[in-house]
Motif scaffolding. Structure first.
Motif, short mmCIF file in Angstrom:
data_model
loop_
_atom_site.label_atom_id
_atom_site.label_comp_id
_atom_site.label_asym_id
_atom_site.label_seq_id
_atom_site.Cartn_x
_atom_site.Cartn_y
_atom_site.Cartn_z
N PHE A 32 -43.25 -2.90 6.43
CA PHE A 32 -42.08 -3.18 5.60
C PHE A 32 -41.77 -4.67 5.74
CE2 PHE A 32 -37.35 -1.95 4.84
CZ PHE A 32 -37.51 -2.05 3.47
N LEU A 33 -42.05 -5.44 4.70
CA LEU A 33 -41.97 -6.89 4.78
C LEU A 33 -40.93 -7.46 3.83
CD1 LEU A 33 -45.79 -7.79 4.80
CD2 LEU A 33 -44.32 -7.16 6.73
N GLY A 34 -40.32 -8.54 4.25
CA GLY A 34 -39.36 -9.24 3.42
C GLY A 34 -38.78 -10.39 4.20
N PRO A 35 -38.30 -11.44 3.53
CA PRO A 35 -37.68 -12.57 4.22
C PRO A 35 -36.42 -12.13 4.97
CG PRO A 35 -38.08 -13.07 1.89
CD PRO A 35 -38.27 -11.60 2.06
N ASN A 36 -35.92 -12.99 5.85
CA ASN A 36 -34.65 -12.72 6.51
C ASN A 36 -33.57 -12.51 5.44
OD1 ASN A 36 -35.72 -13.01 9.05
ND2 ASN A 36 -35.12 -15.15 9.27
N GLU A 153 -39.17 -4.63 14.04
CA GLU A 153 -39.70 -5.73 14.85
C GLU A 153 -40.13 -5.25 16.24
OE1 GLU A 153 -40.29 -8.41 13.45
OE2 GLU A 153 -38.91 -8.59 11.76
N PRO A 154 -41.02 -4.27 16.32
CA PRO A 154 -41.35 -3.68 17.62
C PRO A 154 -42.19 -4.54 18.54
CG PRO A 154 -42.77 -2.78 15.92
CD PRO A 154 -41.76 -3.64 15.22
N SER A 184 -41.58 -5.84 10.12
CA SER A 184 -42.00 -6.95 10.96
C SER A 184 -42.07 -8.23 10.14
CB SER A 184 -43.39 -6.67 11.56
OG SER A 184 -43.83 -7.75 12.36
N HIS A 185 -41.92 -9.35 10.82
CA HIS A 185 -42.09 -10.65 10.17
C HIS A 185 -43.41 -11.29 10.56
CE1 HIS A 185 -40.49 -11.78 14.12
NE2 HIS A 185 -41.14 -12.92 13.95
N LEU A 186 -44.21 -10.60 11.40
CA LEU A 186 -45.49 -11.13 11.84
C LEU A 186 -46.59 -10.69 10.87
CD1 LEU A 186 -45.26 -10.59 15.70
CD2 LEU A 186 -44.82 -12.67 14.40
N MET A 187 -46.90 -11.55 9.90
CA MET A 187 -47.86 -11.20 8.87
C MET A 187 -49.24 -10.92 9.44
SD MET A 187 -46.06 -11.32 6.15
CE MET A 187 -44.50 -11.09 6.99
N SER A 188 -49.66 -11.73 10.42
CA SER A 188 -50.99 -11.56 10.99
C SER A 188 -51.13 -10.18 11.64
CB SER A 188 -51.29 -12.65 12.01
OG SER A 188 -50.33 -12.65 13.05
N GLU A 189 -50.04 -9.71 12.25
CA GLU A 189 -50.09 -8.40 12.90
C GLU A 189 -50.09 -7.28 11.86
OE1 GLU A 189 -50.59 -5.55 15.56
OE2 GLU A 189 -50.82 -7.69 15.88
N MET A 190 -49.27 -7.40 10.85
CA MET A 190 -49.25 -6.39 9.80
C MET A 190 -50.58 -6.32 9.06
SD MET A 190 -46.41 -4.59 9.56
CE MET A 190 -46.83 -4.39 11.30
N ALA A 194 -51.32 -2.41 9.57
CA ALA A 194 -50.73 -1.58 8.51
C ALA A 194 -51.77 -1.16 7.48
CB ALA A 194 -49.59 -2.34 7.82
N ASP A 195 -51.69 0.11 7.05
CA ASP A 195 -52.54 0.59 5.97
C ASP A 195 -51.93 0.27 4.62
OD1 ASP A 195 -54.40 2.10 7.74
OD2 ASP A 195 -52.61 3.28 8.16
N GLU A 196 -50.63 0.40 4.54
CA GLU A 196 -49.90 0.12 3.30
C GLU A 196 -48.80 -0.90 3.60
OE1 GLU A 196 -50.38 1.44 0.17
OE2 GLU A 196 -52.20 2.41 0.94
N ILE A 197 -48.46 -1.68 2.59
CA ILE A 197 -47.42 -2.70 2.72
C ILE A 197 -46.40 -2.51 1.61
CG2 ILE A 197 -46.90 -5.17 2.62
CD1 ILE A 197 -48.46 -4.55 5.09
N ILE A 198 -45.11 -2.58 1.97
CA ILE A 198 -44.02 -2.59 0.99
C ILE A 198 -43.29 -3.92 1.16
CG2 ILE A 198 -41.82 -1.56 0.29
CD1 ILE A 198 -42.97 1.14 1.32
N VAL A 199 -43.16 -4.67 0.07
CA VAL A 199 -42.52 -5.99 0.12
C VAL A 199 -41.23 -5.96 -0.68
CG1 VAL A 199 -42.77 -8.46 -0.32
CG2 VAL A 199 -44.79 -7.09 0.26
N ILE A 200 -40.13 -6.41 -0.07
CA ILE A 200 -38.86 -6.52 -0.77
C ILE A 200 -38.31 -7.93 -0.63
CG2 ILE A 200 -38.35 -4.07 -0.40
CD1 ILE A 200 -36.20 -4.94 1.63
N GLY A 201 -37.39 -8.30 -1.49
CA GLY A 201 -36.73 -9.59 -1.43
C GLY A 201 -35.37 -9.50 -2.07
#
Length: 307
Positions: A32-36, A153-154, A184-190, A194-201
């Motif tokens: 689950f990705l997105g800016p602060n 953010e585990p 998470s905010h760590l793109m390299s780790e995701m 991660a198998d699937e990514i959801i991006v919000i903004g």
């Protein structure tokens, strides 16, 4: 399964989540990705019944969290690793959770051992590092052996060994058919976990898909090593390419394919030693996708002069 159905959350004049709509399926790790300030934590809080939606709803296994008969056995979560009384030991913290939820006491030692903090289980949580607190939070999420797990953010505070461990942990949970939802905010780790990514903004859905889906159509770069880097740079620039980096190791070029760079070099009499297409990273794709949805960003000015 987690289902977010036209979810909206407004705090006074602030629209934190704006008509968000997506599903998190079992058997895969979903990032689950997105800016602060994009609404990730608010969405997770609503899923867990810690906040209420203004419109729409969030359900787990078809029910709102408040409607679950035995929620700790259906949903486990780690949102804030430090949200534990600092004067309580890790073992007593988990024992209190177990007793209040009719979970056998032996389960406490099982999860402490699993996350690797049995040796410090009788120390007060207030003395724990952030990494140790993260492991305790994971133990608490696992206590009821739930089929759905949420982590915010585990990997914060974890050393490289801990990050590798949690990556394998997510994979094992997904392989068991559980729903694993990780903010998470760590793109390299995701990108690797991660198998699937959801991006919000700004609280709105932007896109979703596998890492491969998100990066395959993004513009990448070409690494070129040649007999004359200065000449190749000029040829690339004159043919609408962009040289981002030039050093003894080679050129990093965008705007042209490797075939196009090779053809231009051949026509210019430049010997090519290496042409390597480089796919855009998840971080680069994320930055492009969310460029217009950053809530908090730095100003492109000189901080010393304020201009």
């Amino acid at each position: 399964m987690i289902k977010i159905d036209h979810l909206t959350k407004r705090y006074s004049d602030t629209l934190a989540v704006d008509d968000l709509d997506f599903e998190v399926k079992p058997g895969v790790v979903t990032g689950f990705l997105g800016p602060n300030g994009s609404g990730k934590s608010t969405t997770m809080r609503i899923i867990l019944g810690l906040d209420h939606a203004t419109k729409g709803q969030a359900t787990v296994n078809g029910m709102r969290y408040a409607e679950l008969k035995d929620p700790i056995r259906e949903v486990g979560a780690l949102l804030d690793a430090k949200a534990v009384h600092p004067g309580r030991t890790a073992r007593n913290h988990l024992r209190a959770l177990a007793v209040s939820n009719q979970i056998r006491k032996s389960r406490v030692d099982e999860v402490l051992d699993f996350v690797g903090i049995s040796a410090v289980a009788n120390k007060k949580v207030g003395t724990y590092s952030l990494g140790m607190s993260q492991r305790l939070g994971i133990a608490g999420a696992l206590l009821g052996d739930p089929g759905i797990l949420l982590f915010d953010e585990p990997v914060n505070g974890l050393d490289p060994e801990g990050i590798k461990w949690i990556r394998e942990f997510f994979r094992a949970l997904a392989n068991e058919g559980r729903t694993v939802f990780v903010s998470s905010h760590l793109m390299s780790e995701m990108a690797v976990s991660a198998d699937e990514i959801i991006v919000i903004g700004r609280g709105r859905f932007i896109t979703s898909g596998s890492v491969n889906d998100l990066t395959k159509n993004a513009e990448g770069t070409v690494l070129a090593r040649a007999s004359d880097h200065e000449k190749l740079s000029a040829v690339v620039a004159s043919n609408h390419g962009v040289v981002h980096e030039s050093n003894d190791e080679g050129l990093t070029i965008s705007g042209l394919t490797s075939d196009q760079v090779g053809r231009l070099a051949f026509n210019a009499g430049i010997t090519i030693f290496e042409l390597t297409p480089q796919r855009a990273s998840l971080e680069e794709v994320f930055m492009d996708l969310t460029a217009g949805a950053v809530e908090y960003g730095s100003q492109k000015s000189d901080p010393a002069h304020g201009q």
